[in-house]
Scaffold this motif. Structure first.
Motif, short mmCIF file in Angstrom:
data_model
loop_
_atom_site.label_atom_id
_atom_site.label_comp_id
_atom_site.label_asym_id
_atom_site.label_seq_id
_atom_site.Cartn_x
_atom_site.Cartn_y
_atom_site.Cartn_z
N LEU A 1 0.90 -1.40 0.05
CA LEU A 1 -0.11 0.11 -0.17
C LEU A 1 0.96 1.24 0.00
O LEU A 1 0.23 2.44 -0.10
CB LEU A 1 -0.84 0.00 1.13
CG LEU A 1 -1.86 -1.08 1.32
CD1 LEU A 1 -2.72 -1.27 2.58
CD2 LEU A 1 -2.67 -1.31 0.10
N ARG A 2 2.40 1.15 0.09
CA ARG A 2 2.98 2.15 0.19
C ARG A 2 3.84 2.63 -1.22
O ARG A 2 3.99 1.69 -1.90
CB ARG A 2 4.20 1.96 1.10
CG ARG A 2 4.91 3.23 1.48
CD ARG A 2 5.92 2.94 2.66
NE ARG A 2 6.88 1.69 2.15
CZ ARG A 2 7.52 0.99 3.03
NH1 ARG A 2 7.42 0.98 4.11
NH2 ARG A 2 8.48 0.23 2.55
N SER A 3 3.83 3.98 -1.52
CA SER A 3 4.45 4.48 -2.76
C SER A 3 5.97 3.97 -2.48
O SER A 3 6.28 3.96 -1.56
CB SER A 3 4.28 5.67 -3.08
OG SER A 3 2.74 5.86 -3.41
N PRO B 1 -2.51 -2.74 -7.67
CA PRO B 1 -2.31 -1.32 -7.14
C PRO B 1 -0.74 -1.03 -6.81
O PRO B 1 -0.36 0.02 -7.37
CB PRO B 1 -3.38 -0.89 -6.05
CG PRO B 1 -4.11 -1.99 -6.08
CD PRO B 1 -3.71 -3.17 -6.95
N ALA B 2 0.09 -1.86 -6.08
CA ALA B 2 1.27 -1.59 -5.74
C ALA B 2 2.41 -1.51 -7.04
O ALA B 2 2.88 -0.53 -7.12
CB ALA B 2 1.71 -2.86 -5.21
N HIS C 1 1.06 -0.66 -10.20
CA HIS C 1 0.63 0.47 -11.10
C HIS C 1 1.20 1.72 -10.40
O HIS C 1 1.67 2.46 -10.91
CB HIS C 1 -0.86 0.58 -11.04
CG HIS C 1 -1.63 -0.22 -12.11
ND1 HIS C 1 -2.86 -0.20 -12.63
CD2 HIS C 1 -0.93 -1.53 -12.85
CE1 HIS C 1 -3.08 -1.11 -13.40
NE2 HIS C 1 -2.04 -1.88 -13.68
N ARG C 2 1.33 1.86 -9.21
CA ARG C 2 1.85 3.01 -8.47
C ARG C 2 3.20 3.11 -8.67
O ARG C 2 3.82 4.16 -8.99
CB ARG C 2 1.72 3.04 -6.93
CG ARG C 2 0.34 3.28 -6.49
CD ARG C 2 0.25 3.67 -4.92
NE ARG C 2 0.36 2.41 -4.24
CZ ARG C 2 -0.50 1.57 -3.75
NH1 ARG C 2 -1.67 1.78 -4.29
NH2 ARG C 2 -0.38 0.62 -3.18
N ALA C 3 3.86 2.06 -8.69
CA ALA C 3 5.32 1.83 -9.13
C ALA C 3 5.52 2.40 -10.58
O ALA C 3 6.71 2.97 -10.73
CB ALA C 3 5.91 0.53 -8.77
N ASP D 1 3.79 4.30 -12.36
CA ASP D 1 3.77 5.50 -12.44
C ASP D 1 4.85 6.46 -11.85
O ASP D 1 5.22 7.64 -12.41
CB ASP D 1 2.43 6.16 -11.47
CG ASP D 1 1.31 6.02 -12.02
OD1 ASP D 1 1.08 5.84 -13.42
OD2 ASP D 1 -0.08 6.17 -11.43
N GLN D 2 5.65 6.07 -11.06
CA GLN D 2 6.75 6.92 -10.27
C GLN D 2 7.93 6.59 -10.92
O GLN D 2 8.70 7.40 -11.29
CB GLN D 2 6.88 6.25 -8.77
CG GLN D 2 5.74 6.64 -7.88
CD GLN D 2 6.14 6.17 -6.28
OE1 GLN D 2 5.67 5.23 -6.00
NE2 GLN D 2 6.90 6.95 -5.70
N PRO E 1 3.02 8.67 -14.95
CA PRO E 1 1.42 8.60 -15.21
C PRO E 1 1.17 8.89 -16.59
O PRO E 1 1.60 9.85 -17.32
CB PRO E 1 0.90 9.61 -14.12
CG PRO E 1 1.99 10.02 -13.15
CD PRO E 1 3.31 9.76 -13.99
N SER F 1 11.10 11.10 -16.26
CA SER F 1 10.98 10.02 -15.30
C SER F 1 12.16 9.55 -14.88
O SER F 1 13.62 9.80 -15.49
CB SER F 1 10.18 8.83 -16.10
OG SER F 1 10.88 8.25 -17.08
#
Length: 263
Positions: free
Chosen positions: A6-8, A77-78, A80-82, A84-85, A89, A252
């Motif tokens: 759950l953490r970015s 979700p983990a 997908h967030r990674a 994006d980072q 995005p 990026s």
């Protein structure tokens, strides 16, 4: 590395990606999905998971898989967030399927595919894969990814990684411009430019994912453990080309690593 889905990614983790060319995400997808997917893969190997006498080859390559457990594992979700980072995005495409699975079995024999390389990304219409290409803007690939669908220890044929080798490849590709170089040209010296780099092993529990810079030099190796290794190695495809000359400066981490290497 992060073990909290759950953490970015932290700033330190992103800096490690830029410097080392990869990060490891523990628990990137649930073990239950790995178990479901592995059952399908075992079926397609034609081998019996409970009878090692049926494991007669050091490696069996299986094709692309898009069934629900594979799609779910690739789109948590983990992750997908990674994405994006690391890529930005809106700059990457969701995974519809996972790439080939080189299933590696315990064997005294050499697998025949354990050479150092990078995964080239365009020109794939050429029948000779050594003529496939990469360029300094990594046309056609935003990340190399290693999805562990079984527990992988040091003896279980973990992928070998040359830490920081993406920087060597960026410098090798830069003079070739947009046309880039073929795998044959890149490999002409046996990837000697990164030979002095320290090595890391892509080990971890089922559900671990390594997110790697597309220029990272890596290699397979023989399996000297006891249980077969199941791993997918898909690309993350870009939704738009990478750019090393952004007017807004919104680079990026994938792009930053290239720029840092060649400037």
């Amino acid at each position: 590395m992060t073990d909290d889905p759950l953490r970015s990614l932290s700033a330190d983790t992103i800096r490690a990606f830029i410097a080392d060319g990869f990060i490891r995400i523990d628990h990137a997808f649930p073990r239950e999905l790995a178990d479901e997917a592995r059952a399908l893969l075992w079926r397609d190997t034609g081998c019996d998971p409970d009878d090692p006498s049926t494991w007669t080859r050091p490696v069996i390559r299986l094709g692309h898989y898009g069934q629900p457990p594979f799609r779910a594992a690739a789109n948590t979700p983990a992750l997908h967030r990674a994405f994006d980072q690391l890529v930005g995005p809106g700059r990457w495409l969701p995974q519809g399927a996972l790439g080939t699975f080189p299933v590696r079995f315990p064997s005294p024999d050499e697998p025949g595919d354990a050479g150092w390389h990078i995964d080239v990304s365009f020109g794939t219409e050429q029948p000779d894969f050594m003529e496939w290409r990469a360029n300094v803007e990594s046309r056609g690939r935003a990340l190399l990814m290693l999805f562990l669908f079984s527990d992988v220890g040091e003896k279980d044929a973990p992928t070998r990684i040359r830490v920081g080798s993406h920087r060597d490849i960026a410098r090798q590709l830069a003079p070739a411009g947009e046309a880039g170089l073929t795998l044959r040209e890149l490999a002409a010296d046996g990837f000697a430019g990164s030979a002095g780099r320290p090595e890391a092993l892509a080990t971890g529990e089922a559900g671990t994912v390594y997110l790697c810079h597309p220029f990272l030099v890596h290699s397979a190796q023989p399996h000297r453990g006891t249980r077969p290794r199941f791993m997918a190695q898909p690309p993350l495809l870009p939704a738009e080309p990478l750019s090393l000359q952004r007017t807004d400066g919104a680079y990026s981490p994938v792009e930053m690593a290239i720029r840092d290497a060649i400037t």
